[in-house]
Motif scaffolding. Structure first.
Motif, PDB file in Angstrom:
ATOM      1  N   ASP A 190       0.855  -1.169   0.000  1.00  0.00           N
ATOM      2  CA  ASP A 190       0.000   0.000   0.000  1.00  0.00           C
ATOM      3  C   ASP A 190       0.898   1.229   0.000  1.00  0.00           C
ATOM      4  N   TYR A 191       0.330   2.393  -0.277  1.00  0.00           N
ATOM      5  CA  TYR A 191       1.146   3.581  -0.507  1.00  0.00           C
ATOM      6  C   TYR A 191       0.624   4.757   0.299  1.00  0.00           C
ATOM      7  N   LEU A 192       1.556   5.472   0.921  1.00  0.00           N
ATOM      8  CA  LEU A 192       1.255   6.679   1.683  1.00  0.00           C
ATOM      9  C   LEU A 192       1.911   7.836   0.945  1.00  0.00           C
ATOM     10  N   LEU A 193       1.100   8.759   0.434  1.00  0.00           N
ATOM     11  CA  LEU A 193       1.603   9.790  -0.468  1.00  0.00           C
ATOM     12  C   LEU A 193       1.121  11.181  -0.068  1.00  0.00           C
ATOM     13  N   GLY A 194       1.941  12.175  -0.380  1.00  0.00           N
ATOM     14  CA  GLY A 194       1.504  13.556  -0.275  1.00  0.00           C
ATOM     15  C   GLY A 194       0.632  13.912  -1.470  1.00  0.00           C
ATOM     16  N   ARG A 195      -0.108  15.008  -1.354  1.00  0.00           N
ATOM     17  CA  ARG A 195      -1.039  15.391  -2.424  1.00  0.00           C
ATOM     18  C   ARG A 195      -0.346  15.625  -3.748  1.00  0.00           C
ATOM     19  N   LYS A 196       0.754  16.368  -3.735  1.00  0.00           N
ATOM     20  CA  LYS A 196       1.419  16.712  -4.993  1.00  0.00           C
ATOM     21  C   LYS A 196       1.963  15.458  -5.678  1.00  0.00           C
ATOM     22  N   THR A 197       2.562  14.550  -4.909  1.00  0.00           N
ATOM     23  CA  THR A 197       3.077  13.317  -5.495  1.00  0.00           C
ATOM     24  C   THR A 197       1.933  12.484  -6.063  1.00  0.00           C
ATOM     25  N   PHE A 198       0.805  12.435  -5.342  1.00  0.00           N
ATOM     26  CA  PHE A 198      -0.338  11.695  -5.855  1.00  0.00           C
ATOM     27  C   PHE A 198      -0.799  12.263  -7.198  1.00  0.00           C
ATOM     28  N   GLU A 199      -0.833  13.579  -7.308  1.00  0.00           N
ATOM     29  CA  GLU A 199      -1.273  14.200  -8.558  1.00  0.00           C
ATOM     30  C   GLU A 199      -0.303  13.889  -9.700  1.00  0.00           C
ATOM     31  N   ILE A 200       0.995  13.858  -9.392  1.00  0.00           N
ATOM     32  CA  ILE A 200       1.986  13.478 -10.411  1.00  0.00           C
ATOM     33  C   ILE A 200       1.768  12.025 -10.830  1.00  0.00           C
ATOM     34  N   PHE A 201       1.568  11.155  -9.848  1.00  0.00           N
ATOM     35  CA  PHE A 201       1.329   9.738 -10.137  1.00  0.00           C
ATOM     36  C   PHE A 201       0.061   9.550 -10.966  1.00  0.00           C
ATOM     37  N   ALA A 202      -0.994  10.295 -10.595  1.00  0.00           N
ATOM     38  CA  ALA A 202      -2.286  10.142 -11.263  1.00  0.00           C
ATOM     39  C   ALA A 202      -2.230  10.558 -12.729  1.00  0.00           C
ATOM     40  N   SER A 203      -1.320  11.455 -13.056  1.00  0.00           N
ATOM     41  CA  SER A 203      -1.202  11.908 -14.446  1.00  0.00           C
ATOM     42  C   SER A 203      -0.309  10.990 -15.282  1.00  0.00           C
ATOM     43  N   TYR A 204       0.417  10.085 -14.626  1.00  0.00           N
ATOM     44  CA  TYR A 204       1.392   9.261 -15.346  1.00  0.00           C
ATOM     45  C   TYR A 204       1.100   7.767 -15.304  1.00  0.00           C
ATOM     46  N   TRP A 205       0.895   7.224 -14.103  1.00  0.00           N
ATOM     47  CA  TRP A 205       0.902   5.764 -13.948  1.00  0.00           C
ATOM     48  C   TRP A 205      -0.288   5.037 -14.558  1.00  0.00           C
ATOM     49  N   PRO A 206      -1.477   5.608 -14.628  1.00  0.00           N
ATOM     50  CA  PRO A 206      -2.558   4.850 -15.279  1.00  0.00           C
ATOM     51  C   PRO A 206      -2.233   4.439 -16.711  1.00  0.00           C
ATOM     52  N   ASP A 207      -1.379   5.198 -17.404  1.00  0.00           N
ATOM     53  CA  ASP A 207      -0.989   4.867 -18.778  1.00  0.00           C
ATOM     54  C   ASP A 207       0.293   4.043 -18.847  1.00  0.00           C
ATOM     55  N   HIS A 208       0.894   3.750 -17.683  1.00  0.00           N
ATOM     56  CA  HIS A 208       2.145   2.978 -17.656  1.00  0.00           C
ATOM     57  C   HIS A 208       2.073   1.863 -16.612  1.00  0.00           C
ATOM     58  N   ALA A 209       0.872   1.343 -16.417  1.00  0.00           N
ATOM     59  CA  ALA A 209       0.650   0.365 -15.345  1.00  0.00           C
ATOM     60  C   ALA A 209       1.429  -0.929 -15.554  1.00  0.00           C
ATOM     61  N   ASP A 210       1.805  -1.235 -16.810  1.00  0.00           N
ATOM     62  CA  ASP A 210       2.555  -2.458 -17.051  1.00  0.00           C
ATOM     63  C   ASP A 210       3.932  -2.415 -16.404  1.00  0.00           C
ATOM     64  N   THR A 211       4.465  -1.208 -16.200  1.00  0.00           N
ATOM     65  CA  THR A 211       5.773  -1.051 -15.580  1.00  0.00           C
ATOM     66  C   THR A 211       5.709  -1.229 -14.071  1.00  0.00           C
ATOM     67  N   TRP A 212       4.614  -0.768 -13.470  1.00  0.00           N
ATOM     68  CA  TRP A 212       4.463  -0.829 -12.008  1.00  0.00           C
ATOM     69  C   TRP A 212       2.996  -1.087 -11.669  1.00  0.00           C
ATOM     70  N   PRO A 213       2.531  -2.308 -11.854  1.00  0.00           N
ATOM     71  CA  PRO A 213       1.109  -2.601 -11.625  1.00  0.00           C
ATOM     72  C   PRO A 213       0.672  -2.387 -10.183  1.00  0.00           C
ATOM     73  N   GLY A 214       1.600  -2.501  -9.230  1.00  0.00           N
ATOM     74  CA  GLY A 214       1.251  -2.355  -7.828  1.00  0.00           C
ATOM     75  C   GLY A 214       0.684  -0.989  -7.479  1.00  0.00           C
ATOM     76  N   ILE A 215       1.102   0.050  -8.205  1.00  0.00           N
ATOM     77  CA  ILE A 215       0.622   1.391  -7.881  1.00  0.00           C
ATOM     78  C   ILE A 215      -0.847   1.551  -8.266  1.00  0.00           C
ATOM     79  N   ILE A 216      -1.347   0.679  -9.139  1.00  0.00           N
ATOM     80  CA  ILE A 216      -2.764   0.690  -9.500  1.00  0.00           C
ATOM     81  C   ILE A 216      -3.564  -0.177  -8.531  1.00  0.00           C
ATOM     82  N   THR A 217      -3.071  -1.365  -8.242  1.00  0.00           N
ATOM     83  CA  THR A 217      -3.835  -2.314  -7.436  1.00  0.00           C
ATOM     84  C   THR A 217      -3.750  -2.035  -5.939  1.00  0.00           C
ATOM     85  N   GLY A 218      -2.650  -1.467  -5.465  1.00  0.00           N
ATOM     86  CA  GLY A 218      -2.502  -1.186  -4.042  1.00  0.00           C
ATOM     87  C   GLY A 218      -3.339   0.009  -3.624  1.00  0.00           C
ATOM     88  N   THR A 219      -3.653   0.084  -2.344  1.00  0.00           N
ATOM     89  CA  THR A 219      -4.415   1.223  -1.825  1.00  0.00           C
ATOM     90  C   THR A 219      -3.493   2.425  -1.665  1.00  0.00           C
TER      91      THR A 219
END
Length: 202
Positions: free
Chosen positions: A56-85
């Motif tokens: 699971d992941y504990l994130l600050g707001r700004k990092t979450f926003e950066i992740f949200a703009s990038y990782w949904p389109d690159h989930a094959d590289t790091w699937p855990g960031i999608i499936t984890g809470t």
């Protein structure tokens, strides 16, 4: 009880801002985004893959926003960031369906009390990525159980720092280390006890 594990790319002078790319975080007119890229070879990627196992992941707001703009389109590289809470610490972010749709399994925490309650709950360990302001809060309240650092052989002089004034006197023990051919030191530390002083004898 869960462990809170801080994973951070850091320069020799403690800068952790925008290691991954020029557009990652330009706040405060930071001009060195992507500083980690020249050192990041297949060896470093393999070691990072070992650290990015499901969590699971504990994130600050700004990092979450950066992740949200990038990782949904690159989930094959790091699937855990999608499936984890994702637990996002923010006083201003609103819980909306749109937020859940960007990165599913997202929960908003409002304060240090919420973080402590989460840490004392049952579940996977909590990884902290980026999130410089959050890391200061965690260190100040002695909530960091482990530091998994990637130390790069350069200095930048300016930028968001890993230890930006939020530390307390605390002892850590090195549990694992590895030096890549490109000069990155992978160093894992676990929180252990109080500061012990003494005199070095010549």
């Amino acid at each position: 009880m869960r462990k809170i594990i801080v994973l951070s790319f850091v320069t020799l002078d403690g800068v952790m801002q925008a290691p991954g790319g020029p557009e990652e975080d330009r706040s405060c007119q930071f001009e060195y985004g992507g500083w980690a890229a020249p050192f990041f070879d297949e060896e470093a990627s393999r070691l990072m893959d070992e650290q990015l196992k499901p969590a699971d992941y504990l994130l600050g707001r700004k990092t979450f926003e950066i992740f949200a703009s990038y990782w949904p389109d690159h989930a094959d590289t790091w699937p855990g960031i999608i499936t984890g809470t994702k637990y996002v610490v923010s006083r201003t972010m609103k819980e909306t369906d749109q937020l859940a749709g960007v990165l599913k399994n997202t929960v908003i925490l409002r304060n240090i009390g919420d973080i402590k309650e989460l840490k004392n709950s049952d579940g996977p360990n909590l990884q902290v990525h980026g999130s410089s302001v959050l890391i200061q809060l965690l260190l100040l309240n002695d909530l960091v159980d482990e530091l998994w650092l990637k130390i790069f052989p350069l200095t930048l002089g300016k930028g968001k720092k890993l230890y930006g004034g939020g530390t307390i006197p605390a002892s850590f023990r090195l549990t694992n280390s590895y030096l890549t051919k490109s000069g990155i030191i992978f160093a894992d530390y676990i929180r252990e006890g109080e500061i012990i002083t003494g005199t070095i004898k010549g």
